[in-house]
Design an enzyme around this catalytic site. Structure first.
Site, mmCIF file in Angstrom:
data_model
loop_
_atom_site.group_PDB
_atom_site.id
_atom_site.type_symbol
_atom_site.label_atom_id
_atom_site.label_comp_id
_atom_site.label_asym_id
_atom_site.label_seq_id
_atom_site.Cartn_x
_atom_site.Cartn_y
_atom_site.Cartn_z
ATOM 1 N N LYS A 1 39.489 -44.766 -22.161
ATOM 2 C CA LYS A 1 38.819 -43.479 -22.385
ATOM 3 C C LYS A 1 37.601 -43.643 -23.296
ATOM 4 O O LYS A 1 36.520 -43.115 -22.997
ATOM 5 C CB LYS A 1 39.821 -42.474 -22.989
ATOM 6 C CG LYS A 1 39.276 -41.075 -23.175
ATOM 7 C CD LYS A 1 40.374 -40.046 -23.076
ATOM 8 C CE LYS A 1 41.312 -40.035 -24.266
ATOM 9 N NZ LYS A 1 40.689 -39.484 -25.490
ATOM 10 N N SER A 2 37.756 -44.374 -24.380
ATOM 11 C CA SER A 2 36.634 -44.553 -25.322
ATOM 12 C C SER A 2 35.455 -45.219 -24.620
ATOM 13 O O SER A 2 34.299 -44.816 -24.784
ATOM 14 C CB SER A 2 37.066 -45.454 -26.485
ATOM 15 O OG SER A 2 38.032 -44.808 -27.258
ATOM 16 N N ARG B 1 31.535 -43.670 -23.482
ATOM 17 C CA ARG B 1 30.331 -44.370 -23.951
ATOM 18 C C ARG B 1 29.505 -44.870 -22.776
ATOM 19 O O ARG B 1 28.272 -44.846 -22.819
ATOM 20 C CB ARG B 1 30.734 -45.519 -24.880
ATOM 21 C CG ARG B 1 31.224 -45.009 -26.248
ATOM 22 C CD ARG B 1 32.029 -46.088 -26.966
ATOM 23 N NE ARG B 1 32.355 -45.748 -28.353
ATOM 24 C CZ ARG B 1 33.359 -44.958 -28.729
ATOM 25 N NH1 ARG B 1 34.134 -44.373 -27.821
ATOM 26 N NH2 ARG B 1 33.602 -44.733 -30.019
ATOM 27 N N GLY C 1 37.575 -34.487 -28.363
ATOM 28 C CA GLY C 1 36.911 -34.689 -29.651
ATOM 29 C C GLY C 1 35.880 -35.806 -29.573
ATOM 30 O O GLY C 1 34.807 -35.719 -30.178
ATOM 31 N N SER D 1 36.729 -43.608 -39.019
ATOM 32 C CA SER D 1 36.559 -42.882 -37.755
ATOM 33 C C SER D 1 35.470 -43.508 -36.892
ATOM 34 O O SER D 1 34.293 -43.510 -37.258
ATOM 35 C CB SER D 1 36.207 -41.408 -38.031
ATOM 36 O OG SER D 1 35.745 -40.804 -36.838
ATOM 37 N N ASP E 1 45.869 -43.759 -32.131
ATOM 38 C CA ASP E 1 46.378 -42.863 -31.083
ATOM 39 C C ASP E 1 47.807 -43.201 -30.665
ATOM 40 O O ASP E 1 48.385 -42.513 -29.826
ATOM 41 C CB ASP E 1 45.459 -42.928 -29.854
ATOM 42 C CG ASP E 1 44.092 -42.318 -30.157
ATOM 43 O OD1 ASP E 1 44.006 -41.446 -31.038
ATOM 44 O OD2 ASP E 1 43.106 -42.730 -29.507
ATOM 45 N N ARG F 1 49.042 -36.867 -25.642
ATOM 46 C CA ARG F 1 49.841 -38.006 -26.108
ATOM 47 C C ARG F 1 51.242 -37.568 -26.555
ATOM 48 O O ARG F 1 52.197 -38.326 -26.442
ATOM 49 C CB ARG F 1 49.115 -38.761 -27.220
ATOM 50 C CG ARG F 1 47.807 -39.368 -26.723
ATOM 51 C CD ARG F 1 47.272 -40.458 -27.606
ATOM 52 N NE ARG F 1 45.835 -40.601 -27.433
ATOM 53 C CZ ARG F 1 45.241 -41.282 -26.461
ATOM 54 N NH1 ARG F 1 45.963 -41.898 -25.549
ATOM 55 N NH2 ARG F 1 43.935 -41.353 -26.375
#
Ligand code: S3P
Length: 444
Positions: A28-29, A33, A100, A173, A325, A399
């Site tokens: 997902k990250s 991007r 987010g 973060s 996560d 999750r």
């Protein structure tokens, strides 16, 4: 806005052990991007293995609304952007749904584009803190007005001539770090971020892949990152690895259901994401990585997970960024482990898609597990036979939903979740994949 109907599900012990091979959806990250950076590069970027979860599709829609061409072609996605500084004003509100990461990274991009935009999200995202990005981003000259408490909806007027930011992260973060680096792409000069503890570095890796100059120096556990502004990003193809944070669910299920053995192919093994695997190994888990290789600058491999009786673990706070996560599913593993586990330093869990700190404790409580919250630590008293029989409130959090469905595979009585619909934000074929491995999940 009307909320969609809830989709409850029930999980119970499967008739047989879990077995088989599965390909896990894209990270997902990295998917967010790839779409964003592709839109800031000159030329056409081809993305293979993009996660087609709702969160990432929100990013695709936002980049389109800002003037990029983003389309699915066969199994791949093509992105052709206007390049750095070239985004155009959106003619409607940007709705980032439940994501987010999409919201915060996009704030960074918008901060250094001289355009006005308004951003919102679903009820979960509208509760999440945005000040962690808007406060540092004002230093580049952007102006933000948010709802009370610095919550979405948020109006953004990007800077005309953005200044480079120099910032030390007050919380670990990757979203905040990435937002500042993204703003720095359209600022003249060098943008600098210092992170006291390393967080996932997909932005740094991908920026380099697109031709930006990013240097990283390590000082003890801290990292100092420098990005040279206004590079000409060149389109570059990206193959997205399987998401280790998604793999975690079938993987833990295989460790917990007696006799199971599951193979998960092509999983991202970036060391800043693998804290869960390290922790599970400390618990005695039989996890084997085979076929390790590099794919598009990221290490990947196949993971074999086999049933193992687990023992309790003490997870230090310093490991949190590399498995941030994964605490809800780790908590499920701890519930079944022999002894008392302590998961330390979980303050950041309170500001995820839900207050995951409380919701994880409540999930285990609903299954009859004794859990204590001490400051920012969770203490979990594992038992050999978990009663189950409870219902879990998932609070719009994918999750939690997946963790509770894995928990139900080993409880004596079935576990129910109030809503499975948010699983689609990150793992659209989760239930189908778990069925193929032999898990027992069905409407109540
Ligand atoms: C993410 C960073 C983490 C993580 C989130 C994805 C990213 O958030 O929880 O799911 O892609 O940068 P934080 O930066 O808030 O820790």
């Amino acid at each position: 806005m009307e909320s969609p109907p809830r989709q409850p599900l029930q999980a119970c012990r499967p008739a047989a052990a879990l077995a088989g091979e599965a390909a896990i959806p894209g990270d997902k990250s990295i998917s967010h991007r790839a779409l964003m950076f592709g839109a800031l590069a000159i030329g056409q970027t081809r993305i293979t293995g993009l996660l087609e979860g709702e969160d990432v599709l929100r990013t695709a829609a936002a980049m389109r609304a800002l003037g990029a061409r983003v389309e699915r072609r066969g199994d791949d996605w093509l992105v052709e952007g206007p390049g750095i500084g070239g985004l155009t004003p959106p003619d409607d509100v940007l709705d980032m749904g439940n994501s987010g990461t999409a919201a915060r990274l996009l704030c960074g991009i918008l901060a250094s584009h001289d355009i006005f935009s308004v951003m919102t999200g679903d009820a979960s995202l509208r509760q999440r803190p945005m000040q962690r990005v808007t406060a540092p981003l004002t230093a580049c000259g952007a102006r933000f007005s948010a709802r009370i408490g610095n919550r979405l909806p948020l109006a953004i007027q990007g800077a005309r001539d953005a200044l480079p930011i120099s910032y030390r992260l007050p919380v670990a973060s990757a979203q905040v770090k990435s937002a500042i680096l993204l703003a720095g792409l359209n600022a003249r000069g060098v943008t600098e971020v210092e992170e006291p503890e390393p967080t996932r570095d997909h932005s740094e890796n991908m920026l380099r892949h697109f031709g930006a100059t990013v240097t990283v120096s390590q000082h003890g556990s801290a990292r100092h990152i420098q990005l040279t502004g206004q590079p000409e990003l060149r389109a570059a193809d990206i193959t997205v690895p399987g998401d280790p944070s998604a793999a975690a669910f079938p993987l833990v299920a295989a460790l917990l259901v007696p006799g199971s053995r599951v193979i998960l192919n092509g999983i991202g093994l970036n060391p800043l994401r693998t804290g869960l695997f390290e922790t599970l190994r400390e618990m005695g888990a039989a996890l084997t990585i085979t076929n390790p290789r590099l794919q598009g600058g990221e290490p990947i491999g196949d993971i074999i997970a086999a049933f193992t009786p687990l023992t309790a673990v003490d997870v230090p706070p310093a490991r949190a960024p590399s498995m941030i996560d994964e605490y809800p599913i780790l908590a499920v593993a701890c519930a079944a482990a022999r002894g008392t586990s302590r998961l330390r330093g979980l303050a950041e869990l309170r500001v995820k898609e839900s207050d995951r700190f409380s919701a994880t404790a409540a999930m285990l409580g609903a299954a009859g597990i004794r859990v204590e919250a001490q400051a920012d630590d969770l203490i979990i008293h594992g038992v050999p036979a978990i009663p189950g029989g409870g219902s879990v409130a998932t609070h719009m959090d994918h999750r939690l939903a997946m963790s509770a469905l894995v928990l139900g595979q080993i409880t004596e009585a079935p576990m129910t979740i109030d809503d499975s619909s948010f699983i689609d934000t990150s793992f659209p074929n989760f239930v189908e994949l778990m069925h193929r491995l032999g898990a027992a999940i069905a409407p109540p």
